[in-house]
Design an enzyme around this catalytic site. Structure first.
Site, PDB file in Angstrom:
ATOM      1  N   ASP A  62       0.824  -1.210   0.000  1.00 26.36           N
ATOM      2  CA  ASP A  62       0.000   0.000   0.000  1.00 26.36           C
ATOM      3  C   ASP A  62       0.859   1.263   0.000  1.00 26.36           C
ATOM      4  O   ASP A  62       1.853   1.354   0.721  1.00 26.36           O
ATOM      5  CB  ASP A  62      -0.896   0.030   1.231  1.00 26.36           C
ATOM      6  CG  ASP A  62      -1.911  -1.102   1.268  1.00 26.36           C
ATOM      7  OD1 ASP A  62      -1.586  -2.202   0.796  1.00 26.36           O
ATOM      8  OD2 ASP A  62      -3.022  -0.871   1.774  1.00 26.36           O
ATOM      9  N   HIS A  64      -1.070   4.609  -0.630  1.00 26.62           N
ATOM     10  CA  HIS A  64      -2.081   5.513  -0.076  1.00 26.62           C
ATOM     11  C   HIS A  64      -1.723   6.991  -0.208  1.00 26.62           C
ATOM     12  O   HIS A  64      -1.772   7.751   0.766  1.00 26.62           O
ATOM     13  CB  HIS A  64      -2.365   5.172   1.381  1.00 26.62           C
ATOM     14  CG  HIS A  64      -3.250   3.969   1.545  1.00 26.62           C
ATOM     15  ND1 HIS A  64      -4.543   3.933   1.069  1.00 26.62           N
ATOM     16  CD2 HIS A  64      -3.021   2.758   2.110  1.00 26.62           C
ATOM     17  CE1 HIS A  64      -5.081   2.758   1.341  1.00 26.62           C
ATOM     18  NE2 HIS A  64      -4.178   2.011   1.960  1.00 26.62           N
ATOM     19  N   ASP A  90      -3.974  -0.151  -3.688  1.00 28.16           N
ATOM     20  CA  ASP A  90      -4.171   0.919  -2.709  1.00 28.16           C
ATOM     21  C   ASP A  90      -3.184   2.059  -2.946  1.00 28.16           C
ATOM     22  O   ASP A  90      -2.339   2.389  -2.107  1.00 28.16           O
ATOM     23  CB  ASP A  90      -4.080   0.389  -1.278  1.00 28.16           C
ATOM     24  CG  ASP A  90      -5.371  -0.269  -0.821  1.00 28.16           C
ATOM     25  OD1 ASP A  90      -6.216  -0.578  -1.690  1.00 28.16           O
ATOM     26  OD2 ASP A  90      -5.539  -0.484   0.389  1.00 28.16           O
ATOM     27  N   ASP A  93      -6.131   7.563  -1.639  1.00 29.08           N
ATOM     28  CA  ASP A  93      -6.835   7.740  -0.356  1.00 29.08           C
ATOM     29  C   ASP A  93      -5.858   7.889   0.800  1.00 29.08           C
ATOM     30  O   ASP A  93      -4.709   7.460   0.741  1.00 29.08           O
ATOM     31  CB  ASP A  93      -7.803   6.589  -0.065  1.00 29.08           C
ATOM     32  CG  ASP A  93      -9.049   6.617  -0.944  1.00 29.08           C
ATOM     33  OD1 ASP A  93      -9.413   7.711  -1.403  1.00 29.08           O
ATOM     34  OD2 ASP A  93      -9.647   5.550  -1.156  1.00 29.08           O
ATOM     35  N   ARG A  94      -6.357   8.513   1.873  1.00 26.41           N
ATOM     36  CA  ARG A  94      -5.627   8.711   3.122  1.00 26.41           C
ATOM     37  C   ARG A  94      -4.535   9.774   3.024  1.00 26.41           C
ATOM     38  O   ARG A  94      -4.554  10.740   3.774  1.00 26.41           O
ATOM     39  CB  ARG A  94      -5.005   7.400   3.619  1.00 26.41           C
ATOM     40  CG  ARG A  94      -5.972   6.248   3.821  1.00 26.41           C
ATOM     41  CD  ARG A  94      -6.884   6.470   4.998  1.00 26.41           C
ATOM     42  NE  ARG A  94      -7.578   5.235   5.381  1.00 26.41           N
ATOM     43  CZ  ARG A  94      -8.465   5.157   6.356  1.00 26.41           C
ATOM     44  NH1 ARG A  94      -8.766   6.231   7.063  1.00 26.41           N
ATOM     45  NH2 ARG A  94      -9.057   4.012   6.634  1.00 26.41           N
ATOM     46  N   ASN A 122      -8.419  -2.779  -2.671  1.00 24.76           N
ATOM     47  CA  ASN A 122      -9.796  -2.443  -2.282  1.00 24.76           C
ATOM     48  C   ASN A 122     -10.088  -0.947  -2.379  1.00 24.76           C
ATOM     49  O   ASN A 122     -11.255  -0.541  -2.465  1.00 24.76           O
ATOM     50  CB  ASN A 122     -10.099  -2.947  -0.867  1.00 24.76           C
ATOM     51  CG  ASN A 122      -9.209  -2.329   0.189  1.00 24.76           C
ATOM     52  OD1 ASN A 122      -7.984  -2.414   0.114  1.00 24.76           O
ATOM     53  ND2 ASN A 122      -9.808  -1.699   1.184  1.00 24.76           N
ATOM     54  N   HIS A 123      -9.040  -0.115  -2.394  1.00 23.64           N
ATOM     55  CA  HIS A 123      -9.264   1.336  -2.535  1.00 23.64           C
ATOM     56  C   HIS A 123      -9.349   1.775  -3.995  1.00 23.64           C
ATOM     57  O   HIS A 123      -9.629   2.947  -4.254  1.00 23.64           O
ATOM     58  CB  HIS A 123      -8.172   2.111  -1.806  1.00 23.64           C
ATOM     59  CG  HIS A 123      -8.412   2.229  -0.339  1.00 23.64           C
ATOM     60  ND1 HIS A 123      -8.907   3.365   0.252  1.00 23.64           N
ATOM     61  CD2 HIS A 123      -8.248   1.326   0.654  1.00 23.64           C
ATOM     62  CE1 HIS A 123      -9.020   3.176   1.552  1.00 23.64           C
ATOM     63  NE2 HIS A 123      -8.622   1.933   1.821  1.00 23.64           N
ATOM     64  N   HIS A 173      -3.857  -8.333  -3.602  1.00 24.07           N
ATOM     65  CA  HIS A 173      -3.871  -7.250  -2.623  1.00 24.07           C
ATOM     66  C   HIS A 173      -4.230  -7.742  -1.231  1.00 24.07           C
ATOM     67  O   HIS A 173      -3.574  -7.402  -0.248  1.00 24.07           O
ATOM     68  CB  HIS A 173      -4.852  -6.158  -3.033  1.00 24.07           C
ATOM     69  CG  HIS A 173      -4.939  -5.059  -2.001  1.00 24.07           C
ATOM     70  ND1 HIS A 173      -3.921  -4.150  -1.814  1.00 24.07           N
ATOM     71  CD2 HIS A 173      -5.893  -4.755  -1.065  1.00 24.07           C
ATOM     72  CE1 HIS A 173      -4.247  -3.326  -0.826  1.00 24.07           C
ATOM     73  NE2 HIS A 173      -5.430  -3.675  -0.356  1.00 24.07           N
ATOM     74  N   ARG A 221     -13.696  -6.504   9.070  1.00 23.35           N
ATOM     75  CA  ARG A 221     -13.747  -5.347   8.168  1.00 23.35           C
ATOM     76  C   ARG A 221     -15.138  -5.135   7.587  1.00 23.35           C
ATOM     77  O   ARG A 221     -15.437  -4.049   7.084  1.00 23.35           O
ATOM     78  CB  ARG A 221     -12.764  -5.538   7.013  1.00 23.35           C
ATOM     79  CG  ARG A 221     -11.290  -5.532   7.374  1.00 23.35           C
ATOM     80  CD  ARG A 221     -10.467  -5.731   6.118  1.00 23.35           C
ATOM     81  NE  ARG A 221      -9.040  -5.864   6.325  1.00 23.35           N
ATOM     82  CZ  ARG A 221      -8.168  -4.847   6.299  1.00 23.35           C
ATOM     83  NH1 ARG A 221      -8.605  -3.618   6.103  1.00 23.35           N
ATOM     84  NH2 ARG A 221      -6.875  -5.061   6.465  1.00 23.35           N
ATOM     85  N   HIS A 248      -2.344  -4.752   2.213  1.00 26.39           N
ATOM     86  CA  HIS A 248      -3.679  -4.565   2.812  1.00 26.39           C
ATOM     87  C   HIS A 248      -3.695  -4.344   4.313  1.00 26.39           C
ATOM     88  O   HIS A 248      -4.663  -3.799   4.831  1.00 26.39           O
ATOM     89  CB  HIS A 248      -4.549  -5.772   2.452  1.00 26.39           C
ATOM     90  CG  HIS A 248      -6.011  -5.610   2.723  1.00 26.39           C
ATOM     91  ND1 HIS A 248      -6.716  -4.476   2.387  1.00 26.39           N
ATOM     92  CD2 HIS A 248      -6.916  -6.460   3.290  1.00 26.39           C
ATOM     93  CE1 HIS A 248      -7.990  -4.636   2.722  1.00 26.39           C
ATOM     94  NE2 HIS A 248      -8.135  -5.826   3.274  1.00 26.39           N
TER      95      HIS A 248
END
Length: 376
Positions: A62, A64, A90, A93-94, A122-123, A173, A221, A248
């Site tokens: 990740d 991010h 990923d 985001d973040r 997943n993002h 992932h 989750r 992940h």
């Protein structure tokens, strides 16, 4: 016969120059993003759900939106095309720089298609990016327009779901699915859509290993599953695999090894969310000759850098593998101190371009860092 449209190399180099040679990096115009995404989508149409890749290769977890830490990764592992990279998803985001991060990765994939490989996390989803920062960042950086978000999230639908390395290692992932026992089931999926709420595709990007269980268990989750030792042993046996590599999950030390290296988690976002204080890593796979510590063709440059046996014992990896551990870049630390959510760090420094190779030129001006934790 249809000939795929390709953006000229000079245009891609110019995009890399804008992203790599300026502080703050210059975001690409919406029209350029649209063209890049369209071109990459046409190329990904022919890419299978599970890409067959070969070592040596560096596997990245990740990111991010932590753009400056992505540049640290290239300093550590080497800049494409000198190093092969598999990114496990990923990308957005973040962090504060999702636009710059995904723009750079898309451009690199187009510029070095046989050296840079991207899979879906997943993002890489419209729903998730709407809620965790990417959508808002696009609105902020593109004067209230969501067009760039639409171009990029449409591209996400085309990303592969996994990869094999030397036919022995499966990379995805997240994790495994109770609905999937064979890699051929993944190969047969229709991946060109938004990630569903359940099923094999969802489980691949949402599931996690759990050393406390043996079988499957619902994930806290709210999507995917927890899976145990019996599950991964059966999956590897059924598919003639020796290992699964995934991302992940935040790891304080940058990585986690489960079941004596049967499953590895690689996490590549140091000081996650600018407050977690964790380390990060890149998993370098030099070869998959597990009967020998080294081979003459793939590890000669590394023979004096680490002791394979000590690495295997300490990090819980297989022969020919090691986690290259690193901490947050100075720019990451500066963003943390200032609580910034703007584009860049307001520096006038620029890096010289040598021989017209903007990407390698950027790093040629900076000393290659040697992270020695894994030598001990």
């Amino acid at each position: 016969m249809t000939v795929p449209f390709r953006i000229p190399t000079t245009d891609l180099d110019y995009c890399l120059e804008q992203l790599l040679e300026h502080k703050p990096p210059k975001i690409l115009p919406p029209e350029t993003i649209q063209q890049l995404c369209h071109t990459l989508k046409t190329q990904l149409l022919s890419v299978p759900n599970i890409m067959p890749l070969q070592s040596p290769i560096a596997v990245v977890g990740d990111i991010h939106g932590q753009y400056h830490d992505l540049l640290e990764i290239f300093q550590i592992g080497g800049a494409p095309p000198t190093t092969n990279y598999l990114f496990l998803g990923d990308y957005v985001d973040r962090g504060y720089y999702s636009v710059e991060t995904i723009s750079l990765l898309i451009t690199l994939k187009l510029r070095f298609p046989d050296r840079v490989f991207l899979i879906r996390g997943n993002h890489e989803s419209r729903t998730i990016t709407t809620n965790y920062g990417f959508y808002s960042e696009v609105l902020s950086k593109y004067n209230g327009s969501a067009d760039v978000w639409s171009y990029i999230t449409d591209l996400f639908d085309y990303l592969p779901l996994g990869a094999t390395i030397d036919g022995k290692i499966f990379a995805a992932h997240g994790g495994l699915s109770p609905s999937c026992q064979q890699l051929d089931q993944i190969r047969a999926l229709d991946r060109f859509r938004e990630i569903p709420h359940d099923g094999i595709m969802a489980d691949l990007v949402w599931s996690d290993p759990d050393t406390e269980i043996m079988d499957f268990k619902l994930s806290p989750r709210g999507a995917g599953y927890l899976f145990g030792l019996d599950v991964i042993n059966k999956f590897c046996h059924e598919n003639s695999l020796v290992q699964m590599i995934r991302a992940h999950q935040l790891c304080n030390e940058g990585y986690t090894s489960y079941w004596q290296g049967k499953c590895l988690t690689v996490w590549s976002a140091p000081n996650y969310c600018y407050r977690c204080g964790n380390k990060a890593s890149v998993l370098e796979i030099l070869h998959s000759n597990y009967d020998s510590k080294r081979t003459s063709t793939t590890t000669s440059n590394y023979e004096d850098r680490f002791d394979s046996t000590k690495i295997c014992l300490r990090q819980g990896v297989l022969p020919g593998q090691f986690f290259n551990i690193f901490e947050a870049s100075p720019e990451n630390d500066e963003d943390t101190l200032k609580g910034k959510s703007v584009n860049g760090i307001n520096s006038e420094d620029e890096y010289a371009v040598n021989n017209g190779d903007f990407f390698s030129g950027f790093f040629r001006e900076k000393s290659r860092k040697q992270h020695v934790e894994y030598f001990l």
